[in-house]
Design an enzyme around this catalytic site. Structure first.
Site, PDB file in Angstrom:
ATOM      1  N   ASP A 181       0.813  -1.218   0.000  1.00  0.00           N
ATOM      2  CA  ASP A 181       0.000   0.000   0.000  1.00  0.00           C
ATOM      3  C   ASP A 181       0.843   1.263   0.000  1.00  0.00           C
ATOM      4  OD1 ASP A 181       0.938  -0.422   2.584  1.00  0.00           O
ATOM      5  OD2 ASP A 181      -1.027  -0.829   3.428  1.00  0.00           O
ATOM      6  N   ASP A 183      -7.250  -2.451  14.438  1.00  0.00           N
ATOM      7  CA  ASP A 183      -8.654  -2.723  14.077  1.00  0.00           C
ATOM      8  C   ASP A 183      -8.786  -3.997  13.238  1.00  0.00           C
ATOM      9  OD1 ASP A 183      -7.632  -1.958  11.616  1.00  0.00           O
ATOM     10  OD2 ASP A 183      -9.022  -0.293  11.294  1.00  0.00           O
ATOM     11  N   HIS A 232      -7.105  -4.791  10.499  1.00  0.00           N
ATOM     12  CA  HIS A 232      -6.900  -4.688   9.053  1.00  0.00           C
ATOM     13  C   HIS A 232      -5.604  -5.356   8.603  1.00  0.00           C
ATOM     14  CE1 HIS A 232      -4.736  -0.510   9.464  1.00  0.00           C
ATOM     15  NE2 HIS A 232      -3.872  -1.473   9.551  1.00  0.00           N
ATOM     16  N   GLU A 247      -9.663  -1.836   5.610  1.00  0.00           N
ATOM     17  CA  GLU A 247     -10.287  -1.467   6.877  1.00  0.00           C
ATOM     18  C   GLU A 247     -11.565  -2.289   7.114  1.00  0.00           C
ATOM     19  OE1 GLU A 247      -8.422   0.054   8.633  1.00  0.00           O
ATOM     20  OE2 GLU A 247      -7.858   2.068   8.036  1.00  0.00           O
TER      21      GLU A 247
HETATM   22  P1  PGA Z   1       2.265  -1.235  12.618  1.00  0.00           P
HETATM   23  O1  PGA Z   1       1.080  -1.229  11.567  1.00  0.00           O
HETATM   24  O2  PGA Z   1       3.215  -2.313  12.162  1.00  0.00           O
HETATM   25  O3  PGA Z   1       2.892   0.122  12.522  1.00  0.00           O
HETATM   26  O4  PGA Z   1       1.684  -1.528  13.948  1.00  0.00           O
HETATM   27  C1  PGA Z   1       0.533  -2.435  11.139  1.00  0.00           C
HETATM   28  C2  PGA Z   1      -0.633  -2.171  10.219  1.00  0.00           C
HETATM   29  O5  PGA Z   1      -1.334  -1.163  10.388  1.00  0.00           O
HETATM   30  O6  PGA Z   1      -0.879  -2.998   9.342  1.00  0.00           O
END
Ligand code: PGA
Length: 258
Positions: A67, A136, A138, A143
């Site tokens: 992404d 959350d 995802h 999302e």
């Molecule tokens: P993070 O993010 O590794 O910074 O916790 C993970 C994500 O949002 O997929």
């Protein structure tokens, strides 16, 4: 899903690096799907070490990132282009022409998304997809309520994700509201998936993803449908798993596990 629990985040990263190294040693021209965020930082550090000290070779490797924020240029320090170059690509012998990251600045997102999906297919599909998980639930920027069949597209970030990611920006208002992201359906087509999580803040999302019902409200739960998904956790991220004793028992029976 195979669950491996390591005591600490650095051990989680080393175990993950061993999986990547194994894939590259078996298939030097493997296609890797890569993630950004704080979770894979230790993995990338260890891959750089393996490259420098043990000649892990990236010369034939192709990568596709999950992404990118919409609106951020490649040179923006908050962009995922910048993150990947700083934390991995500039330290290993990967060919620039083999690096694919969604564009945050194209003037035709629909066409770009279609092209990105086609490039993955034309490169032979993703051999190993690395994933983190959002608090959350995802994966990539899929999302809650994202279709479990979704493909690469523009997605509006959830408030929780904006809040979580605000730590990387000077102010919460600076966090982009849109991202271009591989879909859940795109991710599920990888031949092997490796989900990483560390820290107590991920424990609930991991429990829901690994042991909860398959639901678009926790898009990581769709990984239960994948035939070869490995989940590597540190002790804190694993702390809310009901079947933790079972996973640990299996792990103890497999001395060669990462
Ligand atoms: P993070 O993010 O590794 O910074 O916790 C993970 C994500 O949002 O997929």
């Amino acid at each position: 899903m195979e669950v491996i629990v390591q005591e600490t985040a650095p051990e989680m990263s080393k175990a993950a690096a061993r999986v990547v190294a194994h894939v590259l040693n078996c298939k030097p021209n493997a296609v890797l799907g890569l993630a950004t965020g704080s979770t894979p930082l230790g993995l990338y550090k260890e891959l750089v070490r393996l490259h420098v000290e043990e000649n892990l070779d990236f010369s034939q490797v192709t990568t596709f990132n999950l992404d990118e924020y919409v609106g951020l240029t490649q040179k923006d320090p908050q962009s995922y282009h910048y993150f990947m170059h700083e934390n991995l690509f500039r330290h290993v012998n990967i060919s620039k022409s083999n690096i694919y990251i969604p564009s945050g600045t194209t003037d035709n997102y629909a066409a770009f998304c279609q092209w990105y999906e086609q490039r993955i297919i034309d490169c032979g599909g993703i051999d190993l997809q690395v994933l983190g998980i959002g608090s959350d639930g995802h994966i990539a920027f899929n999302e809650p309520s994202s279709s479990l069949g979704s493909r690469t597209r523009i997605k509006t970030l959830a408030k929780q994700t904006i809040d979580d990611n605000a730590r990387f920006f000077s102010a919460p208002e600076q966090v982009p509201v849109y991202a271009i992201t591989m879909g859940v359906g795109t991710i599920l087509e990888a031949r092997k998936i490796m989900l990483l999580a560390n820290g107590e803040s991920k424990a609930l999302a991991i429990a829901q993803a690994v042991e909860g019902p398959v639901t678009s409200m926790i898009t990581a739960s769709a990984l239960q449908l994948h035939r070869d998904c490995l989940c590597i956790l540190d002790r804190e991220a694993a702390s809310r798993l009901k079947m933790l004793d079972y996973y640990t028992w299996i792990q103890a029976k497999m001395p060669n596990a990462p």
